[in-house]
Design a protein around this motif. Structure first.
Motif, short mmCIF file in Angstrom:
data_model
loop_
_atom_site.label_atom_id
_atom_site.label_comp_id
_atom_site.label_asym_id
_atom_site.label_seq_id
_atom_site.Cartn_x
_atom_site.Cartn_y
_atom_site.Cartn_z
N ILE A 113 3.14 0.34 -6.55
CA ILE A 113 2.87 -0.42 -7.71
C ILE A 113 2.53 -1.96 -7.20
O ILE A 113 3.25 -2.60 -6.35
CB ILE A 113 3.96 -0.37 -8.71
CG1 ILE A 113 4.47 0.80 -9.07
CG2 ILE A 113 3.81 -1.36 -9.75
CD1 ILE A 113 5.65 0.88 -10.01
N GLY A 114 1.41 -2.37 -7.73
CA GLY A 114 0.94 -3.76 -7.33
C GLY A 114 -0.47 -4.10 -8.05
O GLY A 114 -0.69 -3.41 -9.19
N PRO A 144 0.29 -8.26 -2.12
CA PRO A 144 1.22 -7.22 -1.63
C PRO A 144 1.53 -6.24 -2.88
O PRO A 144 1.64 -6.81 -3.84
CB PRO A 144 2.39 -7.98 -0.87
CG PRO A 144 1.64 -9.30 -0.35
CD PRO A 144 0.54 -9.41 -1.79
N ALA A 145 2.04 -5.01 -2.50
CA ALA A 145 2.42 -4.16 -3.41
C ALA A 145 4.04 -3.58 -2.94
O ALA A 145 4.22 -3.80 -1.88
CB ALA A 145 1.56 -2.94 -3.59
N VAL A 146 4.72 -2.85 -3.85
CA VAL A 146 5.92 -2.25 -3.56
C VAL A 146 5.70 -0.80 -3.50
O VAL A 146 4.94 -0.19 -4.26
CB VAL A 146 6.96 -2.44 -4.79
CG1 VAL A 146 8.26 -1.86 -4.49
CG2 VAL A 146 7.07 -4.18 -4.81
N ALA A 147 6.16 -0.11 -2.41
CA ALA A 147 6.25 1.31 -2.15
C ALA A 147 7.62 1.90 -2.40
O ALA A 147 8.59 1.12 -1.87
CB ALA A 147 5.56 1.54 -0.86
N VAL A 151 4.14 -3.44 0.78
CA VAL A 151 2.80 -3.22 1.39
C VAL A 151 1.97 -4.07 1.40
O VAL A 151 1.68 -4.78 0.56
CB VAL A 151 2.13 -1.94 0.71
CG1 VAL A 151 0.91 -1.52 1.00
CG2 VAL A 151 3.07 -0.75 0.47
N PRO A 152 1.40 -4.74 2.78
CA PRO A 152 0.51 -5.83 2.93
C PRO A 152 -0.70 -5.98 2.20
O PRO A 152 -1.13 -4.65 1.70
CB PRO A 152 0.49 -5.96 4.15
CG PRO A 152 1.42 -5.14 5.17
CD PRO A 152 1.86 -4.17 4.00
N ALA A 153 -1.18 -6.86 1.82
CA ALA A 153 -2.45 -6.93 0.75
C ALA A 153 -3.55 -5.96 1.49
O ALA A 153 -4.41 -5.43 0.80
CB ALA A 153 -2.72 -8.47 0.61
#
Length: 145
Positions: free
Chosen positions: A32-33, A38-41, A61-63
């Motif tokens: 989700i992001g 960056p996002a969250v896994a 998770v890096p951009a």
């Protein structure tokens, strides 16, 4: 007809991979992001049976990896889906939702699918494998759940 799902909040995306295609989920991955950020896994393993315990790992998770994921996911736009049949033979459900599109390989599709092209199967498997690898790489911290 694709199922109707409310789009995510402005600019947000959700990518979800669920194993197996049919039956109770044994493994769920969720990213989700927002694009260019960056996002969250979340990588969750479900235990069914007497103890029913589950394990969840989370991570950022890096951009750059988010942008690569979004690029891969959009290649599936317009691919056929089937509500009850694993037409890609990958034994996973892959779902994604953005402001522009909501898609899942397990959506109801009113058009008759005669056969999925080998190239589409390969593309689908490549995306599903990438989502799985991304979760293994970045979702390593135990969740508070």
């Amino acid at each position: 007809m694709p199922r109707m799902v409310a789009p995510p909040p402005s600019g947000e995306f959700t990518v979800r991979l669920i194993k197996p295609f049919s039956g109770p989920a044994t493994h769920t991955i969720e990213v989700i992001g927002e694009p260019n950020r960056p996002a969250v896994a979340r990588n969750k393993t479900h235990q069914h049976g007497s103890n029913g315990a589950s394990q969840e790992k989370v991570g950022d998770v890096p951009a750059d990896d988010v942008n690569e994921l979004m690029s891969l996911i959009t290649t599936l736009r317009g691919f056929p889906s089937h509500e009850t049949e694993d037409v890609y033979g990958a034994n996973v459900i892959l779902e994604f939702a953005t402001m522009e599109i909501q898609w899942s390989n397990k959506d109801e599709n009113t058009s008759a699918i005669t056969e999925i092209a080998g190239e589409q199967k390969d593309d689908f498997k490549r995306v599903a494998d990438s989502v799985d690898a991304l979760a293994r790489q970045f979702a390593r911290k135990d969740s508070a759940v």
